[in-house]
Design an enzyme around this catalytic site. Structure first.
Site, PDB file in Angstrom:
ATOM      1  N   PRO A   2       0.816  -1.219   0.000  1.00 20.60           N
ATOM      2  CA  PRO A   2       0.000   0.000   0.000  1.00 20.60           C
ATOM      3  C   PRO A   2       0.851   1.271   0.000  1.00 20.60           C
ATOM      4  O   PRO A   2       1.801   1.388   0.782  1.00 20.60           O
ATOM      5  CB  PRO A   2      -0.808  -0.107   1.296  1.00 20.60           C
ATOM      6  CG  PRO A   2      -0.715  -1.540   1.720  1.00 20.60           C
ATOM      7  CD  PRO A   2       0.579  -2.051   1.173  1.00 20.60           C
ATOM      8  N   GLU A   3       0.519   2.174  -0.891  1.00 17.89           N
ATOM      9  CA  GLU A   3       1.154   3.493  -0.936  1.00 17.89           C
ATOM     10  C   GLU A   3       0.077   4.540  -0.667  1.00 17.89           C
ATOM     11  O   GLU A   3      -1.061   4.190  -0.383  1.00 17.89           O
ATOM     12  CB  GLU A   3       1.814   3.718  -2.308  1.00 17.89           C
ATOM     13  CG  GLU A   3       2.867   2.664  -2.628  1.00 17.89           C
ATOM     14  CD  GLU A   3       3.575   2.914  -3.963  1.00 17.89           C
ATOM     15  OE1 GLU A   3       3.616   4.069  -4.413  1.00 17.89           O
ATOM     16  OE2 GLU A   3       4.064   1.940  -4.538  1.00 17.89           O
ATOM     17  N   LYS A  59       1.932   7.079   4.751  1.00 17.82           N
ATOM     18  CA  LYS A  59       1.291   5.765   4.625  1.00 17.82           C
ATOM     19  C   LYS A  59       0.704   5.302   5.964  1.00 17.82           C
ATOM     20  O   LYS A  59       0.354   4.143   6.113  1.00 17.82           O
ATOM     21  CB  LYS A  59       2.299   4.734   4.116  1.00 17.82           C
ATOM     22  CG  LYS A  59       2.923   5.088   2.755  1.00 17.82           C
ATOM     23  CD  LYS A  59       3.963   4.066   2.346  1.00 17.82           C
ATOM     24  CE  LYS A  59       4.907   4.624   1.295  1.00 17.82           C
ATOM     25  NZ  LYS A  59       6.054   3.732   1.060  1.00 17.82           N
ATOM     26  N   ARG A 253      15.572  -0.865  -5.317  1.00 22.02           N
ATOM     27  CA  ARG A 253      14.216  -1.143  -5.799  1.00 22.02           C
ATOM     28  C   ARG A 253      14.216  -1.225  -7.313  1.00 22.02           C
ATOM     29  O   ARG A 253      14.927  -0.480  -7.993  1.00 22.02           O
ATOM     30  CB  ARG A 253      13.252  -0.019  -5.372  1.00 22.02           C
ATOM     31  CG  ARG A 253      13.326   0.361  -3.911  1.00 22.02           C
ATOM     32  CD  ARG A 253      12.847  -0.741  -2.981  1.00 22.02           C
ATOM     33  NE  ARG A 253      11.462  -1.094  -3.210  1.00 22.02           N
ATOM     34  CZ  ARG A 253      10.426  -0.452  -2.677  1.00 22.02           C
ATOM     35  NH1 ARG A 253      10.630   0.575  -1.884  1.00 22.02           N
ATOM     36  NH2 ARG A 253       9.194  -0.848  -2.911  1.00 22.02           N
TER      37      ARG A 253
END
Ligand code: ZN
Length: 267
Positions: A2-3, A59, A253
């Site tokens: 989730p962002e 977040k 990433r």
């Protein structure tokens, strides 16, 4: 994972069921999900307290409780908050349940159990590493192009790394950072210190547009027109020009980008 848009959609979905309601009872099914205070005290302190407001910060999901404390939940990789009627089937990955007055239950479901909850006095917020250093909210009205430019001054390094820093802007993660860079036509490896004013503007606009559209689409999920972000893969065609996408690791990433739409300036 989730962002910002995912967390915002969760907050907007549960808000009408939670705000103004009293929590009658808390069940801690996974003690390690509760980081502060001890799980039994956590459950006791929240019982018979009212939720006055709920908001998102980066977040994090922040519940304002009527005794002045705040309940802060981070969904991490697989967490979700759902509201169900009491007595309905409980997902086996449910870690916390909050029975609300009126018969509904707020449930924290988290398959990988990496998410966490803290019940804090506002002055204890430093116990939550990373919260007090969060950068500005990109969808807030105070977040203007001028404010964004001020934050960029003096920054160096690869653009993608900067966008992932929660103390630079709150709430962007890997997926939306890639989408923002694609929409702005900027390479993830682009040097921040070399951005031209027009590119700063394109980046700012892409951040706002991309996140705003994502929240809207997530809230429409399950209904026609609620399309989500395209999943990018190496060698998949660029959605704009068809060139095979490339992948580079930036700050550990995977970053997917189109070498044609997001070129690096020639040296
Ligand atoms: Zn392209």
């Amino acid at each position: 994972m989730p962002e910002l848009p995912d967390v915002e959609a969760v907050v907007q979905r549960i808000r009408p069921h939670v705000v103004g309601r009293k929590i009658l009872e808390v069940e801690v099914l996974s003690p390690r999900t509760v980081r502060h205070p001890a799980p039994a005290l956590f459950a006791r302190l929240l019982s018979n307290k009212k939720v006055q407001a709920i908001r998102r910060r980066g977040k994090y999901i922040v519940f304002e409780i009527d005794d002045g404390r705040i309940l802060v939940i981070h969904l991490r990789m697989t967490g979700d908050l759902v509201v169900e009627s009491r007595g309905t089937r409980v997902d086996p990955h449910t870690r916390l349940t909050f029975l609300l007055e009126g018969g509904k239950e707020l449930r924290f479901v988290d398959a990988r159990r990496l998410g966490h909850a803290h019940l804090l006095h506002p002055e204890e917020i430093n116990l939550l590493k990373g919260f007090s250093t969060l950068g500005p909210e990109p969808l807030a009205s105070e977040f203007t192009l001028a404010a964004f430019r001020r934050r960029l001054r003096g920054r160096k390094g690869m653009l993608k790394s900067l966008l992932l820093r929660q103390d630079f802007i709150a709430g962007l993660g890997n997926i939306y950072a890639d989408e923002v860079l694609f929409q702005a036509g900027l390479s993830p490896m682009r040097r921040v210190e070399e951005l031209r004013p027009q590119e700063e503007k394109a980046l700012f606009e892409a951040i706002r547009r991309c996140l705003r559209e994502a929240v809207r689409n997530l809230l429409r999920r399950g209904e026609p027109g609620g399309e989500l972000i395209p999943v990018r893969e190496e060698d998949a065609p660029c959605p704009r020009c068809g060139t095979p996408l490339e992948m580079r690791r930036v700050s550990g990433r995977s970053s997917y980008y189109c070498p044609r739409c997001q070129p690096l300036p020639a040296r």
